[in-house]
Design a protein around this motif. Structure first.
Motif, PDB file in Angstrom:
ATOM      1  N   HIS A  75       0.907  -1.176  -0.078  1.00 43.22           N
ATOM      2  CA  HIS A  75       0.050  -0.087   0.007  1.00 43.22           C
ATOM      3  C   HIS A  75       1.026   1.220  -0.063  1.00 43.22           C
ATOM      4  CE1 HIS A  75      -3.573  -2.198   0.600  1.00 43.22           C
ATOM      5  NE2 HIS A  75      -4.220  -1.189   0.578  1.00 43.22           N
ATOM      6  N   LEU A  76       1.979   1.177   0.881  1.00 42.10           N
ATOM      7  CA  LEU A  76       2.905   2.554   0.792  1.00 42.10           C
ATOM      8  C   LEU A  76       3.120   2.767  -0.639  1.00 42.10           C
ATOM      9  CD1 LEU A  76       4.887   2.141   3.903  1.00 42.10           C
ATOM     10  CD2 LEU A  76       2.901   3.449   3.485  1.00 42.10           C
ATOM     11  N   SER A  77       3.735   1.340  -1.413  1.00 44.82           N
ATOM     12  CA  SER A  77       4.095   1.757  -2.906  1.00 44.82           C
ATOM     13  C   SER A  77       3.000   2.504  -3.689  1.00 44.82           C
ATOM     14  CB  SER A  77       4.541   0.559  -3.409  1.00 44.82           C
ATOM     15  OG  SER A  77       5.040   0.703  -4.934  1.00 44.82           O
ATOM     16  N   LEU A  78       1.758   1.923  -3.512  1.00 42.92           N
ATOM     17  CA  LEU A  78       0.742   2.489  -4.214  1.00 42.92           C
ATOM     18  C   LEU A  78       0.304   3.882  -3.848  1.00 42.92           C
ATOM     19  CD1 LEU A  78      -2.036  -0.417  -4.120  1.00 42.92           C
ATOM     20  CD2 LEU A  78      -0.633   0.328  -5.838  1.00 42.92           C
ATOM     21  N   GLY A 262      -5.946   1.716   8.993  1.00 39.18           N
ATOM     22  CA  GLY A 262      -4.801   2.164   9.652  1.00 39.18           C
ATOM     23  C   GLY A 262      -3.693   2.873   8.811  1.00 39.18           C
ATOM     24  N   LEU A 263      -3.147   1.919   7.803  1.00 34.05           N
ATOM     25  CA  LEU A 263      -2.288   2.702   6.682  1.00 34.05           C
ATOM     26  C   LEU A 263      -2.796   3.870   6.050  1.00 34.05           C
ATOM     27  CD1 LEU A 263      -1.543  -0.943   5.013  1.00 34.05           C
ATOM     28  CD2 LEU A 263       0.185   0.440   5.962  1.00 34.05           C
ATOM     29  N   VAL A 342      -6.121  -1.546  -9.381  1.00 38.66           N
ATOM     30  CA  VAL A 342      -4.721  -2.125  -9.126  1.00 38.66           C
ATOM     31  C   VAL A 342      -4.739  -3.041  -8.069  1.00 38.66           C
ATOM     32  CG1 VAL A 342      -4.027  -0.089  -7.590  1.00 38.66           C
ATOM     33  CG2 VAL A 342      -2.302  -1.443  -9.082  1.00 38.66           C
ATOM     34  N   GLY A 343      -3.647  -3.823  -7.371  1.00 43.75           N
ATOM     35  CA  GLY A 343      -3.866  -4.410  -6.378  1.00 43.75           C
ATOM     36  C   GLY A 343      -2.387  -4.236  -5.239  1.00 43.75           C
ATOM     37  N   ASP A 344      -2.450  -4.406  -4.396  1.00 44.88           N
ATOM     38  CA  ASP A 344      -1.400  -4.231  -3.646  1.00 44.88           C
ATOM     39  C   ASP A 344      -0.228  -4.989  -3.521  1.00 44.88           C
ATOM     40  OD1 ASP A 344      -3.027  -5.810  -2.439  1.00 44.88           O
ATOM     41  OD2 ASP A 344      -2.570  -5.163  -0.421  1.00 44.88           O
ATOM     42  N   HIS A 345      -0.453  -6.216  -4.205  1.00 42.33           N
ATOM     43  CA  HIS A 345       0.375  -7.305  -4.363  1.00 42.33           C
ATOM     44  C   HIS A 345      -0.486  -8.504  -5.223  1.00 42.33           C
ATOM     45  CE1 HIS A 345      -1.596  -9.443  -1.134  1.00 42.33           C
ATOM     46  NE2 HIS A 345      -1.358  -8.229  -0.288  1.00 42.33           N
ATOM     47  N   SER A 346      -0.114  -9.502  -5.544  1.00 48.38           N
ATOM     48  CA  SER A 346      -0.485 -10.766  -6.052  1.00 48.38           C
ATOM     49  C   SER A 346      -0.718 -11.791  -4.871  1.00 48.38           C
ATOM     50  CB  SER A 346       0.428 -11.565  -7.189  1.00 48.38           C
ATOM     51  OG  SER A 346       0.545 -10.660  -8.287  1.00 48.38           O
ATOM     52  N   THR A 347      -1.916 -12.527  -4.929  1.00 46.49           N
ATOM     53  CA  THR A 347      -2.302 -13.445  -3.938  1.00 46.49           C
ATOM     54  C   THR A 347      -2.604 -14.703  -4.941  1.00 46.49           C
ATOM     55  OG1 THR A 347      -2.411 -11.913  -2.314  1.00 46.49           O
ATOM     56  CG2 THR A 347      -3.068 -14.418  -1.845  1.00 46.49           C
ATOM     57  N   PRO A 348      -1.726 -15.507  -5.436  1.00 42.00           N
ATOM     58  CA  PRO A 348      -2.197 -16.577  -6.492  1.00 42.00           C
ATOM     59  C   PRO A 348      -2.961 -17.686  -5.502  1.00 42.00           C
ATOM     60  CG  PRO A 348       0.100 -16.148  -6.986  1.00 42.00           C
ATOM     61  CD  PRO A 348      -0.368 -15.386  -5.632  1.00 42.00           C
ATOM     62  N   SER A 349      -3.904 -18.152  -5.899  1.00 38.03           N
ATOM     63  CA  SER A 349      -4.589 -19.024  -4.819  1.00 38.03           C
ATOM     64  C   SER A 349      -3.553 -20.643  -5.095  1.00 38.03           C
ATOM     65  CB  SER A 349      -6.137 -19.444  -5.304  1.00 38.03           C
ATOM     66  OG  SER A 349      -6.560 -19.463  -6.643  1.00 38.03           O
ATOM     67  N   LYS A 350      -2.943 -20.463  -6.036  1.00 38.12           N
ATOM     68  CA  LYS A 350      -2.027 -21.576  -6.114  1.00 38.12           C
ATOM     69  C   LYS A 350      -0.829 -21.736  -4.932  1.00 38.12           C
ATOM     70  CE  LYS A 350       1.178 -23.870  -9.267  1.00 38.12           C
ATOM     71  NZ  LYS A 350       2.102 -23.583 -10.600  1.00 38.12           N
ATOM     72  N   LEU A 351      -0.476 -20.720  -4.747  1.00 33.72           N
ATOM     73  CA  LEU A 351       0.516 -20.420  -3.770  1.00 33.72           C
ATOM     74  C   LEU A 351      -0.076 -20.087  -2.125  1.00 33.72           C
ATOM     75  CD1 LEU A 351       3.091 -18.082  -5.554  1.00 33.72           C
ATOM     76  CD2 LEU A 351       3.167 -20.581  -5.094  1.00 33.72           C
ATOM     77  N   LEU A 352      -1.323 -19.881  -2.107  1.00 34.71           N
ATOM     78  CA  LEU A 352      -1.744 -19.672  -0.829  1.00 34.71           C
ATOM     79  C   LEU A 352      -1.303 -18.733   0.047  1.00 34.71           C
ATOM     80  CD1 LEU A 352      -2.127 -23.073  -1.217  1.00 34.71           C
ATOM     81  CD2 LEU A 352      -3.396 -22.922   0.766  1.00 34.71           C
ATOM     82  N   SER A 353      -0.573 -17.657  -0.870  1.00 32.49           N
ATOM     83  CA  SER A 353      -0.028 -16.592  -0.048  1.00 32.49           C
ATOM     84  C   SER A 353       0.303 -15.407  -1.064  1.00 32.49           C
ATOM     85  CB  SER A 353       1.343 -17.369   0.577  1.00 32.49           C
ATOM     86  OG  SER A 353       2.393 -17.531  -0.569  1.00 32.49           O
ATOM     87  N   HIS A 354       0.804 -14.448  -0.193  1.00 28.27           N
ATOM     88  CA  HIS A 354       1.149 -13.062  -1.208  1.00 28.27           C
ATOM     89  C   HIS A 354       2.446 -13.602  -2.241  1.00 28.27           C
ATOM     90  CE1 HIS A 354       0.063  -9.739   1.896  1.00 28.27           C
ATOM     91  NE2 HIS A 354      -0.925 -10.788   1.854  1.00 28.27           N
ATOM     92  N   SER A 355       2.377 -13.058  -3.220  1.00 30.19           N
ATOM     93  CA  SER A 355       3.706 -13.467  -4.151  1.00 30.19           C
ATOM     94  C   SER A 355       4.139 -12.053  -4.820  1.00 30.19           C
ATOM     95  CB  SER A 355       3.059 -14.419  -5.186  1.00 30.19           C
ATOM     96  OG  SER A 355       2.372 -13.616  -6.442  1.00 30.19           O
ATOM     97  N   TRP A 356       5.335 -12.431  -5.420  1.00 31.74           N
ATOM     98  CA  TRP A 356       6.074 -11.304  -6.198  1.00 31.74           C
ATOM     99  C   TRP A 356       5.758 -10.933  -7.574  1.00 31.74           C
ATOM    100  CZ3 TRP A 356       6.972 -16.617  -5.613  1.00 31.74           C
ATOM    101  CH2 TRP A 356       7.054 -17.210  -6.802  1.00 31.74           C
TER     102      TRP A 356
END
Lengths: 410, 410
Positions: A75-78, A262-263, A342-356
């Protein structure tokens, strides 16, 4: 801010135009199989598709190549603040994440409940991972036992499981420093450490932390597992130029989860009340509509695209994308001069987590060029005229498209 | 220079190859209607099209995302100097803009003619916006009245309307500092301020400025409107590594407007004489042909693509692009080893002004890869192999393509 944004700050001018930034949390995805389709590409999104054909697309990396952003840095980046430069400490981020506001001179500290054995040595640094309910019960006991220390107000909050947050309030007194050593020895079989100050301003804080440890152990005597506390990650309030200062924007946040509110408040946005439960999309649209005339900039947050990815539920993430698509016409009806999705990051369901992986960006504005992207998807965004960019480029682009930036140099 | 160019400087080597950089001022455009065609895409450009099919294309942002470059920063970026780092002050840019060369130790100052009323208070900070002719008449009187101050040569030049430029020449003496406070109070109803030096090197300059104000008012006594002067924006000579120092290039400028000749001379290019009026394209080609053997690098400037955009005349901008296209074979006939076609910023006729949109870049060289761009247009350039880049990347790319850069590291 990046150097670029120091420049933007000197060029910003006030106009009547309105910017709407929609953040679909964790929107970027991955195909489940090689050369398959992502969640975005699988979703049926007639409204987004039509919008994309009249928009400019691209991809953004929020922190840098290969870096998976947390929600804070994303979010800070956005918002235009270089997340490698503007670091929100763990304590402050935890406080922000549970909706606790920090004032000037306050210090927030992340704590772990721990199990201490014979001779006060750490047996378990996470106290057997207690339930959130147990955590709340322990926090209630500590609140009763430690309302203040030597006149300094102390606030204690449940985070989750073994995690809690303590805020020491400066009150009217001198600022509390956050430059002290950890209590957490990061090992078992040894005693908790004594917090030592690394500068004069932090001496009082170290004394407060050590007193807290002692009084908490006294209050928790007799507990089997949750009978000690460990601290690491002390933060004072991060110093951000506000959105008003950086961009001259009256900015409002429309979100329902504490972290995002908060952010937004960290960068000086007004946090608007939202009716409803959980993601409360209809409540968010109502809040946007109600306050449309009062602000120049709106940050509109959609959470469920991330949560479903974190759950690894591909079909459900697709469904949440389709729900947003159904909502989109209500946002377009407000006729924002500049609309970003836009998004604040990717969250592929394949990875069950944030991604790069880079996140697709869409900008709809009056003075855009035609581009070749036909849908708001990761693959189509590669064809977009905005290219692959750092997330911190977004705010200057939105300001420019809103005609809110003067020319640089003659 | 950017950090990259500090490296380029250590790698540069001299060879016989020749680089021709054509700057089509303000070349980037916008469609008049959503998803329509830009000026470049509308123009019939058979020669550019054929060239594009044998070239590499991309897009450049001269200053940064969303930033609309002035001509100064736009050109500095093309020449490889980071425009956020190398800032040319207002006084120096005004001097450069009217073709006045600054030497080491000189100071250039931007002035406004003003109307002073009873008690010397400022009635009008722009003296009723006099005509350029009136300005020139006043400047002639001041030149006669103030040829020097205490032995320091003083030069006075008309800029336009109420604007003029004063250059204090250091001569052989110590350098004049430019770190002094404004005379312009930026308000009416108050007296002009006394210039105060902010450092020792600027004490003499402050004295010169204050003496100038006094003597100018004496010389203009009896004038109704133009009877005072206000100063703000003092600049000494910006310190640039020269083109020769940075790249080892013997570089020549072929331009017809003072601003561009001034910018080129700031970076140490030889400014070649050009026969003809206004843009004088044929005169420019003749100058290029005549001096082809004498230089390694040519900066060839075309102005009318910008002026027509500033006028908001889409059809005329298209026409100027087509005129350049007709000229192109004469440039190709010289067989430059490396040819670049680029702009210093976009000037969409839709906006009647410079804009932040990236500018298409074309590089024709022997050692290039095939790419998918089929025309020199904004849309096709998106497909190009050069990608979307900062303007400061251009010079290293041209140097490399000219085989004028050694390997970095072993």
């Amino acid at each position: 801010m990046s150097d670029l944004l120091e420049t933007v700050r000197t060029l910003a001018k006030k106009t009547d135009s309105k910017i709407l930034m929609v953040v679909l949390d964790g929107i970027g995805g991955l195909p489940l199989t090689l050369n398959g389709e992502t969640e975005l590409a699988t979703a049926k999104t007639p409204n987004l598709d039509a919008l994309a054909r009249d928009s400019q697309l691209g991809l953004v990396e929020l922190v840098g190549a290969g870096i998976t952003p947390g929600s804070g840095p994303g979010h800070l980046s956005l918002f235009g603040y270089d997340p490698l430069k503007y670091v929100v400490g763990r304590g402050a981020l935890s406080a922000v994440g549970i909706g606790v506001k920090l004032g000037a001179g306050d210090v927030a500290v992340r704590g772990n409940f721990a199990t201490l054995g014979q001779g006060r040595v750490v047996d378990d640094r996470r106290a057997g991972r207690p339930s959130d309910e147990k955590n709340a019960e322990i926090v209630a006991r500590l609140r009763a036992a430690i309302p203040e220390i030597d006149g300094t107000p102390v606030e204690i909050y449940t985070e989750s499981e073994h995690r809690f947050v303590v805020v020491f309030r400066a009150g009217g007194g001198p600022a509390l420093g956050a430059n002290i050593s950890d209590v957490d020895p990061q090992a078992t079989g040894v005693q908790p450490l004594s917090a030592e100050p690394h500068d004069d301003a932090s001496a009082r804080t170290a004394g407060l932390v050590n007193a807290f440890v002692q009084r908490a152990e006294a209050a928790l005597q007799g507990e089997e597992q949750v009978n000690g506390v460990l601290f690491r990650g002390y933060s004072d309030v991060p110093h951000f130029p506000s959105f008003d200062d950086a961009y001259g924007l009256r900015a409002a946040c429309i979100a329902s989860y504490p972290m995002y509110k908060g952010l937004a408040s960290l960068v000086g946005m007004d946090v608007l009340p939202v009716e409803g439960h959980e993601d409360a999309l209809e409540g968010k649209v109502a809040a946007l509509r109600e306050h449309w005339e009062n602000y120049d900039f709106f940050y509109f947050h959609v959470k469920k695209t991330d949560s479903t990815g974190e759950d690894g539920d591909f079909a459900e993430k697709v469904h949440k994308i389709e729900l947003f698509d159904e909502l989109l016409p209500q946002l377009l009806a407000l006729k924002p001069d500049v609309l970003a999705i836009v998004g604040d990051h990717s969250t592929p369901s394949k990875l069950l987590s944030h991604s790069w992986h880079p996140v697709p960006l869409l900008i709809r504005a009056e003075h855009g060029r035609k581009d070749m992207a036909a849908r708001y998807t990761e693959e189509e965004a590669q064809k977009g005229s905005l290219g692959l960019r750092r997330g911190t480029d977004l705010m200057p682009l939105l300001m420019a498209n809103a005609l809110k930036l003067n020319k640089y140099g003659a």
